[in-house]
Design a protein around this motif. Structure first.
Motif, PDB file in Angstrom:
ATOM      1  N   ASP B 122       0.837  -1.190   0.000  1.00  0.00           N
ATOM      2  CA  ASP B 122       0.000   0.000   0.000  1.00  0.00           C
ATOM      3  C   ASP B 122       0.872   1.240   0.000  1.00  0.00           C
ATOM      4  OD1 ASP B 122      -2.827   1.065   0.472  1.00  0.00           O
ATOM      5  OD2 ASP B 122      -1.570   2.172   1.885  1.00  0.00           O
ATOM      6  N   MET B 123       0.368   2.262  -0.669  1.00  0.00           N
ATOM      7  CA  MET B 123       1.102   3.517  -0.813  1.00  0.00           C
ATOM      8  C   MET B 123       1.520   4.096   0.535  1.00  0.00           C
ATOM      9  SD  MET B 123       2.234   5.087  -3.210  1.00  0.00           S
ATOM     10  CE  MET B 123       3.359   6.416  -2.877  1.00  0.00           C
ATOM     11  N   VAL B 124       0.619   4.028   1.518  1.00  0.00           N
ATOM     12  CA  VAL B 124       0.930   4.630   2.825  1.00  0.00           C
ATOM     13  C   VAL B 124       2.147   3.955   3.439  1.00  0.00           C
ATOM     14  CG1 VAL B 124       0.078   5.046   5.146  1.00  0.00           C
ATOM     15  CG2 VAL B 124      -1.473   5.253   3.189  1.00  0.00           C
ATOM     16  N   ILE B 125       2.194   2.635   3.331  1.00  0.00           N
ATOM     17  CA  ILE B 125       3.319   1.893   3.900  1.00  0.00           C
ATOM     18  C   ILE B 125       4.615   2.271   3.187  1.00  0.00           C
ATOM     19  CG2 ILE B 125       4.276  -0.420   4.235  1.00  0.00           C
ATOM     20  CD1 ILE B 125       1.342  -1.392   4.430  1.00  0.00           C
ATOM     21  N   ARG B 126       4.522   2.359   1.853  1.00  0.00           N
ATOM     22  CA  ARG B 126       5.721   2.722   1.093  1.00  0.00           C
ATOM     23  C   ARG B 126       6.197   4.124   1.464  1.00  0.00           C
ATOM     24  NH1 ARG B 126       4.952   2.187  -4.987  1.00  0.00           N
ATOM     25  NH2 ARG B 126       2.710   1.944  -4.673  1.00  0.00           N
ATOM     26  N   LEU B 127       5.245   5.014   1.685  1.00  0.00           N
ATOM     27  CA  LEU B 127       5.632   6.387   2.021  1.00  0.00           C
ATOM     28  C   LEU B 127       6.285   6.453   3.395  1.00  0.00           C
ATOM     29  CD1 LEU B 127       2.677   8.441   0.546  1.00  0.00           C
ATOM     30  CD2 LEU B 127       4.994   8.194  -0.328  1.00  0.00           C
ATOM     31  N   TYR B 128       5.781   5.652   4.354  1.00  0.00           N
ATOM     32  CA  TYR B 128       6.449   5.631   5.659  1.00  0.00           C
ATOM     33  C   TYR B 128       7.861   5.094   5.509  1.00  0.00           C
ATOM     34  CZ  TYR B 128       2.543   7.321   8.346  1.00  0.00           C
ATOM     35  OH  TYR B 128       1.581   8.133   8.865  1.00  0.00           O
ATOM     36  N   MET B 131       9.901   7.867   4.515  1.00  0.00           N
ATOM     37  CA  MET B 131      10.158   8.796   5.621  1.00  0.00           C
ATOM     38  C   MET B 131      11.330   8.329   6.457  1.00  0.00           C
ATOM     39  SD  MET B 131       6.356   9.596   6.929  1.00  0.00           S
ATOM     40  CE  MET B 131       5.181  10.432   5.892  1.00  0.00           C
ATOM     41  N   VAL B 132      11.425   7.013   6.630  1.00  0.00           N
ATOM     42  CA  VAL B 132      12.532   6.454   7.408  1.00  0.00           C
ATOM     43  C   VAL B 132      13.866   6.865   6.780  1.00  0.00           C
ATOM     44  CG1 VAL B 132      13.666   4.282   8.051  1.00  0.00           C
ATOM     45  CG2 VAL B 132      11.178   4.504   8.238  1.00  0.00           C
ATOM     46  N   ILE B 133      13.861   7.029   5.480  1.00  0.00           N
ATOM     47  CA  ILE B 133      15.102   7.404   4.803  1.00  0.00           C
ATOM     48  C   ILE B 133      15.283   8.916   4.738  1.00  0.00           C
ATOM     49  CG2 ILE B 133      16.351   7.288   2.605  1.00  0.00           C
ATOM     50  CD1 ILE B 133      14.886   4.627   2.104  1.00  0.00           C
ATOM     51  N   LEU B 134      14.189   9.614   4.406  1.00  0.00           N
ATOM     52  CA  LEU B 134      14.315  11.036   4.073  1.00  0.00           C
ATOM     53  C   LEU B 134      14.013  11.979   5.234  1.00  0.00           C
ATOM     54  CD1 LEU B 134      12.562  10.993   0.575  1.00  0.00           C
ATOM     55  CD2 LEU B 134      15.007  10.937   1.046  1.00  0.00           C
ATOM     56  N   GLY B 135      13.393  11.485   6.303  1.00  0.00           N
ATOM     57  CA  GLY B 135      12.949  12.355   7.396  1.00  0.00           C
ATOM     58  C   GLY B 135      14.092  13.093   8.088  1.00  0.00           C
ATOM     59  N   ASP B 136      13.712  14.069   8.933  1.00  0.00           N
ATOM     60  CA  ASP B 136      14.725  14.853   9.658  1.00  0.00           C
ATOM     61  C   ASP B 136      15.600  13.943  10.514  1.00  0.00           C
ATOM     62  OD1 ASP B 136      13.736  17.044   8.490  1.00  0.00           O
ATOM     63  OD2 ASP B 136      12.712  17.853  10.267  1.00  0.00           O
ATOM     64  N   GLU B 137      15.007  12.888  11.063  1.00  0.00           N
ATOM     65  CA  GLU B 137      15.776  11.913  11.852  1.00  0.00           C
ATOM     66  C   GLU B 137      16.046  10.658  11.022  1.00  0.00           C
ATOM     67  OE1 GLU B 137      16.976  12.745  14.740  1.00  0.00           O
ATOM     68  OE2 GLU B 137      15.945  14.686  14.513  1.00  0.00           O
ATOM     69  N   GLY B 168       8.261  11.203  -3.582  1.00  0.00           N
ATOM     70  CA  GLY B 168       7.197  10.260  -3.250  1.00  0.00           C
ATOM     71  C   GLY B 168       6.399   9.866  -4.480  1.00  0.00           C
ATOM     72  N   LEU B 169       6.072  10.869  -5.283  1.00  0.00           N
ATOM     73  CA  LEU B 169       5.264  10.584  -6.473  1.00  0.00           C
ATOM     74  C   LEU B 169       6.038   9.784  -7.507  1.00  0.00           C
ATOM     75  CD1 LEU B 169       3.305  13.943  -6.916  1.00  0.00           C
ATOM     76  CD2 LEU B 169       2.338  11.690  -6.418  1.00  0.00           C
ATOM     77  N   VAL B 170       7.337  10.084  -7.637  1.00  0.00           N
ATOM     78  CA  VAL B 170       8.143   9.336  -8.610  1.00  0.00           C
ATOM     79  C   VAL B 170       8.150   7.860  -8.238  1.00  0.00           C
ATOM     80  CG1 VAL B 170      10.490   8.913  -9.436  1.00  0.00           C
ATOM     81  CG2 VAL B 170       9.584  11.238  -9.395  1.00  0.00           C
ATOM     82  N   GLN B 171       8.363   7.577  -6.970  1.00  0.00           N
ATOM     83  CA  GLN B 171       8.423   6.158  -6.600  1.00  0.00           C
ATOM     84  C   GLN B 171       7.045   5.506  -6.708  1.00  0.00           C
ATOM     85  OE1 GLN B 171       8.193   3.858  -3.797  1.00  0.00           O
ATOM     86  NE2 GLN B 171       6.833   5.016  -2.467  1.00  0.00           N
ATOM     87  N   PHE B 172       5.996   6.315  -6.535  1.00  0.00           N
ATOM     88  CA  PHE B 172       4.637   5.816  -6.707  1.00  0.00           C
ATOM     89  C   PHE B 172       4.369   5.506  -8.183  1.00  0.00           C
ATOM     90  CE2 PHE B 172       0.190   7.544  -7.526  1.00  0.00           C
ATOM     91  CZ  PHE B 172      -0.440   6.342  -7.278  1.00  0.00           C
ATOM     92  N   ALA B 173       4.839   6.389  -9.062  1.00  0.00           N
ATOM     93  CA  ALA B 173       4.467   6.308 -10.483  1.00  0.00           C
ATOM     94  C   ALA B 173       5.373   5.387 -11.301  1.00  0.00           C
ATOM     95  CB  ALA B 173       4.478   7.712 -11.092  1.00  0.00           C
TER      96      ALA B 173
END
Ligand SMILES: Nc1ncnc2c1ncn2[C@@H]1O[C@H](COP(=O)(O)OP(=O)(O)O)[C@@H](O)[C@H]1O
Ligand SMILES: [Mg+2]
Lengths: 348, 295
Positions: B122-128, B131-137, B168-173
């Motif tokens: 699911d997209m939400v899972i992929r986006l999280y 985040m693990v990679i790109l987030g501030d932490e 996010g959109l690139v990896q989605f598309a």
């Protein structure tokens, strides 16, 4: 020395051998055909010469130069594909101009040469068309013009007529041969159709299962085949089983003279006689026939009559021209078979 | 004679019957909702009201086109769609080319499964995951800190901005684009490239003059698909942009879910729909040019 030479060329795909230790010598300006059943390695041979696939072993030479490792664009060899491979996103003009553009020629020259090429193949005024607006024969002409316009040293044709209908095929056969003659380009022609090869070629190499079985002129291939496979593959043939003996081949109780009747006395051979080379007559006292037999069947085919003649337990097919002056030979009739001694060939 | 023609007519009628379920589906799930959406957008603003009324006005559209923040959002959406489509084409093409040219059936299937696997989650899972990679932490920032490239307290803003949404959109598309391109590249007769080569074109020239132009229909339709997916995506700008990248779907959400202003939300949705339709129109125009007059 050959203009195009294959020296011990083998090509394997995985475990299967597509071309097996091939040696070839093709003269400059020659129309040379590779003839053989589908899957025997003709296209692979051509594709190695064009540079699309590399030989597994062996080398290929043109004009004495080893080209085995050259990329296709450095070979100066033109190819016409079975499906013509016309660029669908370009006009006929741009298709033919393709090679000239790659050679960096200037616009005026390109225009002049492409127009000349279009005229040469009888497609003047077709320059702005696209592939889908062309008939099969026209595509064929475009494909040939596209290659000839760059004046390559060698022209390769891979079953170029197989996508055309029968009438078109007959027409293009002579057309291609004429163009080839007038340009004088060394041509290698791949086909599984023996009549194409016989009609067009200076020489033919007959292939089977990756190997060349015989190389020779059409006359040699048709009249002096060196194996049963070739005799059966090219034209129609009667192969009578017999044994070698002093004067030729013994078929049943009769000794029949035959060419290529070398070998140990008593060796099993097949005697080849083409159906159209046999003369069929009622049995008479005169000249001694090659064989005698009995008509088992007669089929009327318009231009000729086709007989099946039983002779000593074997059946011979005879084609007789449909002429009113020739005797009618109904089934059951006793007949004599005549042919000139050169017509018989002993095959191992 | 008459039996034959009756039969032909009967067959023609039968063919129509085959289309009926699809047509019904299309009407129920597409025509009616979009029609209602359009009708709602023409109703005067009434907070909390969902039902369509006969009271028609263009007020909502006037409001949209007179407010710069909505126009900016529309512009942002279009630019986002174009950028994502462009990046996706560039990233997807080489992958698609390799897959299309891999003849070995096992290897080919394996590569396709890799692409499809990306679509399974699911997209939400992929986006999280992103985040693990790109987030501030996230991993990248921790690495940069570890290497001393940035201060221990600081971080590089990799998401919650426009770039984050784009990534996010690139990896989605990407899978959609790859699958579209694989189909088209596979459909290009390999002997065309070979013909080009033997006519004197290097590998690179043959690609540029034959394979690439012949991939154009796939590049165009893939881009269209990705453009439409990108401008209509809500979840990616929401999670990767943290609501800070105001594209049209974010505005729709705010109007409808936060303000209960269904009429204005519908208006923005209609405008989004029109943008997609415009993209389709441009695509058809370009497609016609590329196929030399015939679509
Ligand atoms: N790219 C390839 N991969 C695997 N096998 C191939 C390939 N090309 C040809 N072959 C095999 O090599 C043999 C000869 O093929 P080909 O040269 O195309 O025959 P022909 O042109 O005489 O019909 C066939 O058995 C064919 O299946
Ligand atoms: Mg072939």
């Amino acid at each position: 020395m050959g203009f195009v030479q294959f020296k011990g060329v083998t090509k394997t795909f995985g475990k299967s051998v597509a071309v097996d230790t091939m040696d070839l010598d093709i003269a400059r300006g020659e129309f040379f055909s590779l003839l053989g059943p589908s899957g025997c390695g003709k296209s692979t041979t051509l594709r190695m010469l064009a540079g699309f696939v590399a030989p597994s072993t062996g080398s290929i030479h043109v004009h004495g130069r080893d080209i085995t490792r050259l990329p296709p664009e450095a070979r100066d060899i033109g190819i016409v594909f079975q499906n013509y491979a016309i660029f669908p996103h370009m006009t006929v003009f741009d298709n033919i101009a393709f090679g000239l553009v790659e050679r960096g020629e200037n616009r005026a020259d390109i225009k002049r040469k492409v127009d000349a090429a279009l005229d040469q193949v009888g497609l003047g005024g077709f320059g702005e068309r696209f592939e889908r607006q062309l008939s099969g024969g026209q595509k064929q002409r475009v494909a040939l013009a596209r290659v000839l316009v760059i004046e390559p040293e060698i022209l390769l044709l891979d079953e170029p007529l197989s996508a055309l209908d029968k009438k078109m095929r007959e027409e293009m056969k002579f057309w291609i041969k004429n163009i080839q003659k007038s340009v004088g380009i060394t041509t290698i022609y791949v086909t599984h159709d023996q009549s194409e090869a016989l009609t067009m070629s200076d020489r033919i190499a007959v292939m089977n299962q990756g190997r060349i079985l015989q190389v020779g002129s059409p006359v040699e291939i048709y009249e002096r085949p060196n194996s049963r496979f070739i005799a059966e593959f090219i034209g129609e043939s009667n192969l009578l089983s017999g044994r070698l003996t002093a004067g030729g081949v013994r078929v049943g109780d009769t000794v029949v003279p035959a060419a290529q009747a070398q070998g140990a006395d008593g060796a099993e051979v097949a005697l080849l006689i083409r159906p159209e080379q046999i003369r069929l007559e009622p049995v008479t006292e005169g000249e001694a026939p090659m064989l005698t037999g009995r008509v088992a069947d007669e089929v009327y085919q318009g231009a000729l009559r086709r007989y099946q003649v039983e002779t000593g337990g074997q059946t011979v097919t005879v084609e007789v021209p449909n002429r009113p002056d020739l005797a009618q030979l109904p089934p059951g009739a006793e007949v004599a078979l005549y042919w000139t001694p050169e017509s018989g060939v002993a095959l191992r | 004679m008459s039996a034959l023609s009756t039969n032909v007519f009967a067959q023609a009628r039968m063919k129509w019957l085959l289309v009926v379920p699809l047509l019904a589906f299309f009407v129920v799930f597409f025509v009616i909702p979009v029609g209602l959406l359009f009708a709602t957008s023409l109703n005067p603003q009434a907070i909390g009201q969902v039902a369509v009324t006969a009271d028609l006005t263009l007020d909502n559209y006037l409001r949209f086109f007179s407010r710069s923040n909505y126009l900016l959002a529309a512009g942002r959406s279009v630019i986002l769609g174009v950028i994502v489509a462009a990046i996706t084409v560039v990233v997807a093409y080489p992958m698609a080319y390799v897959i299309a040219k891999t003849e070995h059936p096992g290897r080919n299937t394996f590569l396709l499964i890799l692409v499809l696997a990306a679509m399974q989650l699911d997209m939400v899972i992929r986006l999280y995951g992103m985040m693990v990679i790109l987030g501030d932490e996230g991993l990248i920032n921790q690495m940069l800190r570890g290497l001393g490239l940035i201060g221990a307290e600081s971080s590089v803003q990799l998401m919650y901005n426009f770039m984050g949404v784009v990534m996010g959109l690139v990896q989605f598309a990407l899978p959609f684009m790859i699958l579209t391109l694989v189909g088209v590249i596979r459909g290009i007769d390999p002997s065309l490239e070979e013909a080009a080569r033997s006519l004197g074109a290097s590998r690179r020239r043959a690609f540029l003059r034959v394979t690439l132009p012949m991939s154009m229909p796939g590049i165009l339709s893939g881009s269209l698909l990705v453009f439409a997916l990108s401008i209509s995506s809500y979840i990616v700008p929401a999670l990767m942009g943290g609501f800070r990248v105001g594209v049209l779907p974010i505005h729709i959400f705010q109007q409808v879910a936060e303000g209960a202003r269904f009429q204005f939300g519908a208006t923005i949705a209609v405008i989004l729909f029109v943008l997609s339709a415009l993209a389709v129109a441009i695509y058809l125009r370009l497609g016609r040019r590329h196929s030399g007059g015939l679509a």
